[in-house]
Scaffold this motif. Structure first.
Motif, PDB file in Angstrom:
ATOM      1  N   ILE A  44       4.914  14.844  40.199  1.00 58.70           N
ATOM      2  CA  ILE A  44       4.146  15.138  41.413  1.00 58.70           C
ATOM      3  C   ILE A  44       4.572  14.180  42.524  1.00 58.70           C
ATOM      4  CG2 ILE A  44       1.811  15.468  42.335  1.00 58.70           C
ATOM      5  CD1 ILE A  44       2.204  17.042  39.763  1.00 58.70           C
ATOM      6  N   ILE A  47       5.182  13.594  50.465  1.00 56.47           N
ATOM      7  CA  ILE A  47       6.235  14.024  51.389  1.00 56.47           C
ATOM      8  C   ILE A  47       7.059  12.812  51.799  1.00 56.47           C
ATOM      9  CG2 ILE A  47       6.686  14.889  53.735  1.00 56.47           C
ATOM     10  CD1 ILE A  47       5.962  17.123  51.803  1.00 56.47           C
ATOM     11  N   ARG A  52      11.199  14.370  47.541  1.00 57.69           N
ATOM     12  CA  ARG A  52      11.923  15.582  47.147  1.00 57.69           C
ATOM     13  C   ARG A  52      12.302  15.547  45.668  1.00 57.69           C
ATOM     14  NH1 ARG A  52      14.181  19.441  50.632  1.00 57.69           N
ATOM     15  NH2 ARG A  52      13.014  19.396  52.570  1.00 57.69           N
ATOM     16  N   GLY A  55      11.723  18.286  42.729  1.00 58.47           N
ATOM     17  CA  GLY A  55      12.511  19.510  42.722  1.00 58.47           C
ATOM     18  C   GLY A  55      13.768  19.398  41.884  1.00 58.47           C
ATOM     19  N   PHE A  62       5.579  19.415  41.458  1.00 53.30           N
ATOM     20  CA  PHE A  62       4.758  19.779  42.609  1.00 53.30           C
ATOM     21  C   PHE A  62       5.052  18.805  43.748  1.00 53.30           C
ATOM     22  CE2 PHE A  62       0.067  21.169  43.666  1.00 53.30           C
ATOM     23  CZ  PHE A  62       0.514  21.742  44.848  1.00 53.30           C
ATOM     24  N   ASN A  63       5.648  19.348  44.791  1.00 53.94           N
ATOM     25  CA  ASN A  63       5.952  18.597  46.003  1.00 53.94           C
ATOM     26  C   ASN A  63       4.796  18.909  46.967  1.00 53.94           C
ATOM     27  OD1 ASN A  63       8.965  18.557  48.111  1.00 53.94           O
ATOM     28  ND2 ASN A  63       7.114  17.357  48.218  1.00 53.94           N
TER      29      ASN A  63
END
Lengths: 277, 587
Positions: A44, A47, A52, A55, A62-63
């Motif tokens: 998790i 921002i 990032r 990903g 979960f971004n």
């Protein structure tokens, strides 16, 4: 599973030479060492450049939004304690906009691992001062807050009562792998401060500067001594290694999320008979 | 089109008018007026009488003056009523804070302290009945000193006037103080002495149906409704007037296998809910206006990342801190429009305590089925009231999220022609790992800044609203004669008042949406046919509801009766506004 099998096909957006590449590698190595299956893992973030990272890891990732990774991870881990939950992010995300959540996540001692990639700058928004930007750096570069003291995040988490606190350097792969492994294994809230370079908005040799100011804690260092830990993080240098680890017999008494690991997730989640129409 | 029309339980659907009594008790902190109301309501419920209680405070939430207004009747009640039939007051000076909540009529009974000669405020009105005076206070010369509990005396006098036996009071007290039974024995002599006081006037004798009923607050109903709809995780932050949702769940959710966190703020509260629901667990939070403001960014995340959340907003008078313990209907814009960017969400409104459970079920149904945030707008008037209700027999299957299996394909956010949602990938499911993100993303979940992707994904997400609108087109409550020439449109807690309004005003029909967004516009268009006069009624200075409707349909010629909140809308006020007498109820 090998570390590279824990990577998604997505290519990182980071600048060449960014410290976050090392963190991604260190994390996948640690997860591989611990044999954590992707489906049992949640990564998790909030921002920022470093946020990032989820990903790029094969996991339920979960971004989320800026500064809120810890609440989201706390909710997830509380609802689904059997998932290994790793929270990642940068210094702006964690120590500025999201700082209010940190002592509370520590207080709850939910079994999360929080890895902060601290490059002392806002990279994604192109070079503003962060809470950990050095005074001199702000002054010479004309950044805002030239008279505002930077934050000492490790002292802060120690004073909030964090049970596992480690620091590492993004350029030291074996050390980072080990720190992350220990942090994930620790059965309560664990914090890993990663000194990471930013090749774009910090001097090119910034990573080396960080390293020069660092030293590895000696073998005789007593990591169960909170007083020693506080002393070690106040001398202006960066102590690397496990700075504090609450003795495990004390952990069980406080770690809410680990006290009842026999809890089974709700029916709606476990049952295989959900409609698939 | 079929809409849900108001129906009464068979036992009370007869033409006999509602018989009810409005009892008000005013005192200061320490007089224990809340307890009197609480016990009377319990006793009414025990006899199969209906009723509701609202509590009113002075400017301080703790301490200072407090009053309860209790209405008891022989049919379901969700409106506190107009005039005060009985007023018990220990000090005339205590009344001054309750302007607007209390009104005497010709036959009102006043029960006052024997030695208090303070003048009653003019706004209270007058009664033709003689004042009944009782020695509540204990005096040392002219100074009031601690003495026997006044609330026990008041309770006894009211029981006597209502014709309720002493045993009923003892039983209610025993229930209330089950943890300290000695207290009941200690208080009963005071009770008995007042109960046997001479010449206590008689009130209307109400007969209940004899089947014991349940007393529940709006906040309790919200909490329990959520549990029966499958709630497994709650996170919240204390805020008036919603805190009892969390408090009820602290008591009841863990015992049912769920989990709860008191968060450090509302951003975190909704964040935790998003996180838990990302984990596949039905989750919700409850708050009031200021908390909803903090949650707004997270609402967008819930919608963008397609994660079901249920957010209960117990509205209070705003903006900023506003009047925390007072009701208002002014969070409607925020619920429907609040937040940056375009994102779908659904908004439901709560009528009363009974409706609250049903609404919570629907909220979870929509959230779990459509993977988006669902807001439930309650308000202080519903949230804080205690209402007597029939027992609950909800046997519906809990809503269940469509769970992903490998046959459902590789893309988490695939745009499919026929379905507005995709199977949800529950962490722990092998092969289902994906990236959820608040960043715009492709069908695979990968971050994208492609304007075409943004357009297509926005369209995909907004398809849910069309589907919800189709599912919920009958989620309205209409009351009164469908051929009546005059119409009232309202939402939320005005329901109770309007339900009584149409009984005494057959020339009116009423339309109340249960879902506010997407608005059941078809049902509304159908309902308003043939109306000669139409009015919207709401507690919002700006007239948010009226303006919202104006953005959806032609509202030319429709009057707006909008005022700021504080006190709920009364029949008297509505009558004055419409130029119609607020017909006296049967006594």
């Amino acid at each position: 599973m090998k570390p590279k099998d824990l990577r998604t096909e997505l290519l990182p957006v980071w600048c060449t030479g960014c410290g976050d590449f090392g963190v991604l590698k260190g994390l996948t190595q640690a997860l591989s060492d611990l044999e954590i299956a992707p489906e049992k893992l949640a990564v998790i973030s909030g921002i920022g450049c470093s946020s990032r990272l989820p990903g790029y890891v094969k996991a339920y990732s979960f971004n989320t939004i800026h500064g809120r990774a810890l609440p989201i991870a706390s909710g997830l881990k509380t609802a689904r304690p059997e998932l290994t939950t790793v929270v990642v992010g940068g210094d702006g995300d964690g120590f500025s906009i999201g700082l209010g959540h940190l002592p509370h996540a520590i207080r709850r001692d939910i079994n999360l691992t929080y890895i902060v990639m601290d490059n002392g700058i806002y990279g994604l928004t192109k070079g503003q001062a962060s809470p950990t930007t050095e005074l001199e750096s702000k002054r010479t570069r004309g950044l805002a807050g030239g008279d505002e003291q930077p934050l000492n995040p490790v002292l802060l988490v120690l004073s909030a009562g964090c049970g596992f606190v480690a620091r590492t350097h993004a350029g030291n792969m074996p050390h980072m792998r080990e720190m992350m492994k220990q942090a994930i294994e620790y059965p309560g809230f664990s914090f890993v401060h990663v000194l990471a370079g930013c090749v774009t908005y910090q001097p090119r040799n910034y990573s080396d500067q960080l390293l020069q100011r660092s030293y590895e804690l000696p073998a005789e260092y007593d990591k169960s001594d909170l007083g020693a830990a506080i002393t070690a993080v106040r001398d202006g240098r960066f102590a690397l290694g496990v700075i504090y680890k609450r003795p495990l017999e004390e952990v069980a008494a406080t770690a809410g999320a680990t006290a009842d690991e026999d809890w089974t997730p709700p029916d709606a989640v476990l049952k295989q008979d959900l409609p698939t129409e | 089109m079929e809409t849900r029309t108001e129906s009464m339980p068979a036992s009370v659907a007869t033409a006999t008018p509602l018989r009810s009594l409005v009892i008000a008790i005013a005192g200061s902190g320490g007089d224990g007026v809340a307890l009197i109301g609480d016990l009377l309501l319990k006793m009414a419920a025990h006899q199969g009488l209906y009723g509701m209680l609202v509590q009113s405070y002075g400017p301080q939430i703790r301490g200072g003056e407090s009053a309860v207004v209790l209405r008891i009747g022989d049919r379901e009640i969700c409106y506190e009523g107009e005039d005060t039939d009985v007023l018990v007051c220990f000090r005339a000076a205590d009344l001054k804070r309750f302007r607007g909540s209390l009104h005497l009529h010709d036959d009102s009974l006043l029960i006052l302290e024997e030695k208090d000669t303070g003048a009653l405020p003019e706004w209270l009105g007058t009664t033709n009945q003689p004042v009944y005076r009782h020695p509540f206070a204990t005096w040392d010369g002219d100074v009031e000193v601690a003495g026997e509990p006044k609330n026990m005396m008041a309770l006894a006098l009211l029981c006597r006037a209502l014709g309720w036996p002493e045993e009923l009071a003892r039983q209610a007290m025993a229930e209330r103080f089950s943890h300290k039974p000695a207290l009941v024995d200690r208080n009963m002599p005071t009770f008995r002495k007042a109960y046997d006081a001479p010449n206590v006037p008689q009130l209307l004798q109400l007969k209940g149906h004899g089947v014991p009923l349940v007393v529940e607050t709006g906040n309790e109903a919200v909490a329990r409704g959520a549990m029966s709809a499958g709630l497994e995780f709650f996170a919240g932050y204390p805020i008036t007037p919603s805190s009892e949702v969390m408090e009820t769940l602290i008591d009841e959710l863990p015992a049912a296998g769920g989990r709860i966190i008191q968060a450090e703020d509302e951003i975190s509260a909704l964040g935790m809910v998003v996180g838990a629901s990302f984990g596949g667990v039905p989750s919700m939070t409850a708050t009031s206006g200021p908390g909803l403001s903090l949650m707004t960014e997270m609402m967008g995340l819930s919608s963008m990342a397609e994660i079901p959340t249920v957010i209960v907003d117990c509205q209070r008078a705003g903006p900023a801190t506003g009047m925390p313990s007072r009701t208002e209907q002014s969070d409607l814009y925020h619920a429907i429009y609040g937040g940056h960017g375009d994102f779908p969400r659904a908004v439901l409104g709560v009528f009363d305590v009974v409706h609250a459970r049903d609404v919570m079920f629907r909220a979870f149904e929509l959230a779990e089925n459509y993977q988006l945030p669902v807001l439930v707008l309650s308000d202080a008037y519903v949230a804080q009231r205690r209402q007597i209700r029939d027992g609950v027999t909800d046997r519906r299957d809990k809503p269940r999220r469509w769970r992903w299996t490998p046959e459902d394909g590789p893309a988490r956010f695939a745009i499919t022609g026929d379905q507005p949602v995709n199977a949800f990938r529950v962490p722990g499911t092998p092969g289902g790992t994906y990236l959820a993100a608040g960043i715009e993303h492709t069908e695979d979940g990968n971050p994208s800044a492609d304007p075409g992707v943004h357009q297509r994904m926005s369209e995909k997400r907004f398809k849910k609203l069309e589907a919800i609108a189709a599912d919920t087109r009958t989620w309205v409550r209409t009351m009164g004669d469908p051929a009546a020439a005059k119409g009232i449109i309202a939402w939320g807690s005005s329901y109770g008042m309007l339900r009584e309004w149409i009984e005494s005003h057959p020339e009116y029909r009423v339309f109340m949406p249960e879902i506010l967004h997407p608005f059941p516009i078809e049902a509304f268009t159908e309902w308003r046919k043939g109306l000669l006069e139409t009015t919207t009624v709401e507690l919002s200075y700006q007239g948010q509801f009226h303006r919202y409707l104006s953005s959806l349909t032609d509202m030319n010629g429709v009057r707006s009766f909008a005022r700021s909140g504080g006190l709920p809308m009364s029949m008297r006020e509505l009558g004055e506004m419409l130029g119609v007498p607020a017909t006296r109820k049967e006594r």
